[in-house]
Write an enzyme that holds these catalytic residues in place. Structure first.
Site, PDB file in Angstrom:
ATOM      1  N   HIS A  63      54.486 -17.072  60.893  1.00  0.00           N
ATOM      2  CA  HIS A  63      54.130 -16.339  59.671  1.00  0.00           C
ATOM      3  C   HIS A  63      54.056 -17.267  58.466  1.00  0.00           C
ATOM      4  O   HIS A  63      54.804 -18.232  58.347  1.00  0.00           O
ATOM      5  CB  HIS A  63      55.065 -15.148  59.431  1.00  0.00           C
ATOM      6  CG  HIS A  63      56.497 -15.481  59.126  1.00  0.00           C
ATOM      7  ND1 HIS A  63      56.967 -15.655  57.844  1.00  0.00           N
ATOM      8  CD2 HIS A  63      57.574 -15.627  59.932  1.00  0.00           C
ATOM      9  CE1 HIS A  63      58.269 -15.916  57.876  1.00  0.00           C
ATOM     10  NE2 HIS A  63      58.658 -15.900  59.135  1.00  0.00           N
ATOM     11  N   ASP A 172      61.457 -21.253  56.752  1.00  0.00           N
ATOM     12  CA  ASP A 172      61.105 -20.001  57.418  1.00  0.00           C
ATOM     13  C   ASP A 172      59.872 -19.417  56.735  1.00  0.00           C
ATOM     14  O   ASP A 172      60.007 -18.875  55.632  1.00  0.00           O
ATOM     15  CB  ASP A 172      62.309 -19.042  57.302  1.00  0.00           C
ATOM     16  CG  ASP A 172      62.062 -17.663  57.841  1.00  0.00           C
ATOM     17  OD1 ASP A 172      62.884 -16.779  57.589  1.00  0.00           O
ATOM     18  OD2 ASP A 172      61.029 -17.462  58.520  1.00  0.00           O
ATOM     19  N   GLU A 200      55.449 -10.811  57.401  1.00  0.00           N
ATOM     20  CA  GLU A 200      56.516 -10.752  58.414  1.00  0.00           C
ATOM     21  C   GLU A 200      57.833 -10.342  57.776  1.00  0.00           C
ATOM     22  O   GLU A 200      58.579  -9.525  58.310  1.00  0.00           O
ATOM     23  CB  GLU A 200      56.670 -12.110  59.108  1.00  0.00           C
ATOM     24  CG  GLU A 200      57.582 -12.088  60.336  1.00  0.00           C
ATOM     25  CD  GLU A 200      59.064 -12.234  59.994  1.00  0.00           C
ATOM     26  OE1 GLU A 200      59.390 -12.688  58.880  1.00  0.00           O
ATOM     27  OE2 GLU A 200      59.899 -11.887  60.848  1.00  0.00           O
ATOM     28  N   GLU A 201      58.098 -10.900  56.596  1.00  0.00           N
ATOM     29  CA  GLU A 201      59.414 -10.710  55.982  1.00  0.00           C
ATOM     30  C   GLU A 201      59.652  -9.285  55.490  1.00  0.00           C
ATOM     31  O   GLU A 201      60.777  -8.928  55.167  1.00  0.00           O
ATOM     32  CB  GLU A 201      59.609 -11.699  54.829  1.00  0.00           C
ATOM     33  CG  GLU A 201      59.567 -13.161  55.253  1.00  0.00           C
ATOM     34  CD  GLU A 201      60.817 -13.601  56.029  1.00  0.00           C
ATOM     35  OE1 GLU A 201      61.672 -12.756  56.345  1.00  0.00           O
ATOM     36  OE2 GLU A 201      60.919 -14.811  56.330  1.00  0.00           O
ATOM     37  N   HIS A 311      66.765 -17.613  54.346  1.00  0.00           N
ATOM     38  CA  HIS A 311      66.556 -16.681  53.231  1.00  0.00           C
ATOM     39  C   HIS A 311      67.309 -17.120  51.985  1.00  0.00           C
ATOM     40  O   HIS A 311      67.861 -16.306  51.244  1.00  0.00           O
ATOM     41  CB  HIS A 311      66.934 -15.244  53.635  1.00  0.00           C
ATOM     42  CG  HIS A 311      65.973 -14.673  54.633  1.00  0.00           C
ATOM     43  ND1 HIS A 311      65.908 -13.345  54.942  1.00  0.00           N
ATOM     44  CD2 HIS A 311      65.025 -15.266  55.399  1.00  0.00           C
ATOM     45  CE1 HIS A 311      64.962 -13.129  55.850  1.00  0.00           C
ATOM     46  NE2 HIS A 311      64.416 -14.293  56.146  1.00  0.00           N
TER      47      HIS A 311
END
Lengths: 339, 344
Positions: A63, A172, A200-201, A311
């Protein structure tokens, strides 16, 4: 490859605002791809011919979006209210710097001084809804000269590499995107598809559309996954370990991975001396959750780079693990089309 | 001033080990002083002009130490256990970058337990004695460079915000230090008449861990009057308004039972006369700063306070307005050129 990771990580691309990431990737891979298409949601779909036609259509996915914040309101005093886009908790934000909007205006997230906090307050993080971004504006009017409601914010970039460990925002999943780019730029044994997904997140909302377009038989998601190999965490709670190789998942909160694929990937990796590990806790989730049940079902595997402090602005991963994921992906390009 | 404050903030000076900051200050003050020396507790004492028997002594104090950590254990996997030195806001440090001052500097990240392991519990705040630093090296490598007792500070992160606002670690109290540097410049550049005071700048050590630097230095310096420069609370919406000043609105002139009311009144009067923006700050029963120990040292000294409003105190990203440094320095300059209050 690590220069690419650094460049990709420095680009702002919060879920729904992936265009800058997509444009950079497109420019890099265009000379190497046979078909490139952007779908209605912004997924970048790439098809590359290999030496042979495959028995199974294989899709690799990563992603493009990163977690961030969205500005919901501008206070009279010039400070900004926000909501998280993706799973960010208050401790990742308090005392940190972010960049807001198209111009990347720096802002600080802080609260009242510790001296004015009660003993109870000192030990408890405030709710996200109580936090504000301070860009140094003295009034709403001044703030509005630089940013507007619905602007997105990212962690302040601060990429660094020390002793084989990379620390940056957005590892990420710019790491996964980089591996896909490496595959596309190389000679492939079989035709292959690649999906750089969006959203995606915020609930793996882009990936199913990619499956709808590409109709793979087998999908491999290249991701980062939480490593909690830090003090005061022991045993299976550590999930996976930095430096121990690519993390191949058998299950997470969104997916029970294809058992045969899982075992095949691990044994082939071992035969080829590529270090792998698995996740010792069923936790986290990724695009596989959407992919494996889309368009009638897809046999799905996930291969991830173990990453601490996901994150946050300081995601940390080992270059050796990133190499392992890449080497494993290259290997799978030659194996999965024929299983 | 932007460059001065950035240089000061980027120096590492945890309480008790302020040498690096002293070196920076020596450079910044290079042709502006009469004498400069370090006292037994590491405070930097700078005489701006020659002491004369008829000249009363004015002490200008700003602490130059910053909050930080100390290494208490080297752990497997390249982690360090740290304890706090100074009242750090532990809610704000997870994921922050910290520099360990070992044989060489080592950068690390403060660990925190990831969300998936917290269950329904709120994210936790690291305890005072159990802050873990991820230095991403092997324990053996780390042990060569870092020892128990080594000190740590937040890694410098100077950022310009809108207007004249800047953010960095250790604005508490390199801001006060910058004010003193500015006063030295003003005395050198603009003092047409001779200065009525023998002016001593005190960059005091160890304020954050108990104000011992100022207490010891004030005993030696023996001043008739003292002005203390520190930072105070800059208003944010979650703080009680009556305890805060506002950034950009000028120095906060202190009133307190431990301060000289005559001095406080005189500072207000001068600010009005010279059109310098100012705010008031009332602190009771004492100030919680070096002023508390300076006024009581030796035979006692009349003390006044000028504070600069600062947001997010004791976090890795504090914020001030540069104009407040200029206005504070100017008010102090006017005060000292007008002869203060002790011999009124």
């Amino acid at each position: 490859m690590f220069d690419t990771i650094q460049t990709l990580c420095s680009i702002s691309g919060v879920s729904s605002d992936e265009k800058r990431v997509r444009e950079h990737i497109m420019a890099e891979i265009a000379p190497f791809a046979d078909e490139i298409k952007t779908d209605a949601l912004g997924n970048l779909l790439v098809f590359k011919k290999g030496k042979n036609r495959p028995k199974n259509q294989v899709m690799f996915a990563a992603h493009m979006d990163e977690v961030g914040l969205i500005i919901t309101y501008i206070e009279e005093n010039g400070q900004l209210r926000f909501e998280p886009v993706g799973g960010i908790t208050a401790d990742a934000l308090l005392g940190k710097t972010v960049r807001v909007g198209e111009q990347g205006i720096p802002g600080i997230i802080g609260t009242k001084p510790v001296h004015l906090q009660s003993e109870a307050e000192k030990e408890k993080l405030p709710a996200l809804s109580d936090l504000l971004i301070d860009i140094g504006a003295d009034s709403k009017g001044q703030a509005e000269e630089y940013i507007k409601i619905a602007d997105l914010a990212v962690f302040f970039e601060n990429f660094c590499e020390v002793d084989g460990t990379i620390v940056s925002k957005a590892l990420d999943d710019r790491v996964g995107c980089t591996v896909l780019m490496e595959l596309i730029k190389s000679e492939l044994p079989y035709d292959c598809s690649f999906a750089f997904t969006v959203l995606e997140e915020v609930g793996t909302r882009g990936a199913a559309a990619a499956v709808f377009a590409l109709r793979p038989d087998i999908a491999v998601v290249l991701e980062t996954t939480t490593a909690a190999d830090i003090p005061e965490v022991s045993g299976s709670d550590r999930v996976c370990l930095l430096g121990e190789g690519a993390a191949v998942s058998f299950a997470d909160r969104g997916t029970l991975y294809d058992r045969e694929l899982y075992e095949l990937i691990r044994s082939k990796a071992q035969q080829n001396r590529i270090p792998t590990q698995t996740k010792t806790k069923i936790s986290g989730g990724n695009d596989s959750a959407a992919i494996h049940k889309a368009a009638g079902g897809v046999r799905t595997a996930a291969v991830s780079v173990p990453c601490r402090y996901l994150h946050s602005g300081v995601c940390s991963a080992k270059s050796s693990d990133i190499e392992a994921v890449k080497n494993l992906a290259v290997l799978l390009c030659g194996i999965l089309p024929e299983v | 001033m932007r460059k001065i404050i950035q240089t000061l903030c980027e120096a590492a000076g945890p309480s008790g080990e302020e040498k690096e900051v002293a070196a920076v200050l020596k450079g910044l003050l290079h042709d502006l002083f009469f004498s400069l020396e370090t006292d037994p507790l590491g405070s930097l004492v700078v005489k701006l002009n020659e002491p004369k028997p008829d000249k009363p002594v004015l002490l200008l104090d700003a602490h130059f130490d910053e909050i930080g950590f100390v290494v208490t254990e080297i752990l497997d996997g390249g982690f360090l256990r740290l304890s706090c030195c100074g009242g750090i806001d532990r809610r704000c440090i997870a994921g922050s970058r910290v520099t360990v001052l070992g044989k060489e500097s080592v950068n690390g990240i403060v660990c925190n337990i990831p969300p998936h392991l917290r269950g329904d519990k709120d994210p936790s705040v690291p305890g005072k004695e159990s802050i873990y630093l991820d230095c991403t090296r092997s324990k053996d490598e780390l042990s060569d460079i870092v020892h128990i007792g080594d000190r740590c500070v937040f890694t410098p992160n100077f950022t310009e915000l809108l207007g004249d606002k800047v953010s960095c670690k250790s604005l508490d109290n390199r801001t006060g230090c910058a004010v003193l540097v500015r006063i030295a410049q003003l005395v050198h550049d603009e003092a047409q008449a001779e200065c009525p005071f023998h002016v001593v700048l005190l960059f005091s050590s160890r304020e954050e861990t108990g104000e011992q630097g100022a207490a010891a230095a004030a005993y030696r310096i023996v001043a008739s009057e003292a002005l203390i420069f520190d930072v105070s609370y800059g208003y944010t919406p979650d703080a009680p308004r009556h305890k805060c000043g506002e950034m950009g609105k000028g120095p906060m002139i202190g009133y307190s039972p431990v301060l000289s009311r005559t001095m406080s009144d005189r500072l207000v009067q001068l600010a009005k006369e010279k059109n310098i923006p100012y705010q008031l700050e009332v602190m009771a029963p004492s100030t919680g700063t070096n002023a508390d120990v300076i006024m009581a040292a030796g035979g006692g000294t009349s003390a006044g306070m000028l504070s600069i409003p600062l947001r997010y105190m004791h976090t890795p990203a504090e914020v001030i307005a540069l104009s407040d440094i200029e206005h504070t320095a100017r008010l102090a300059f006017e005060y000292l050129m007008s002869g203060g209050t002790s011999h009124v």
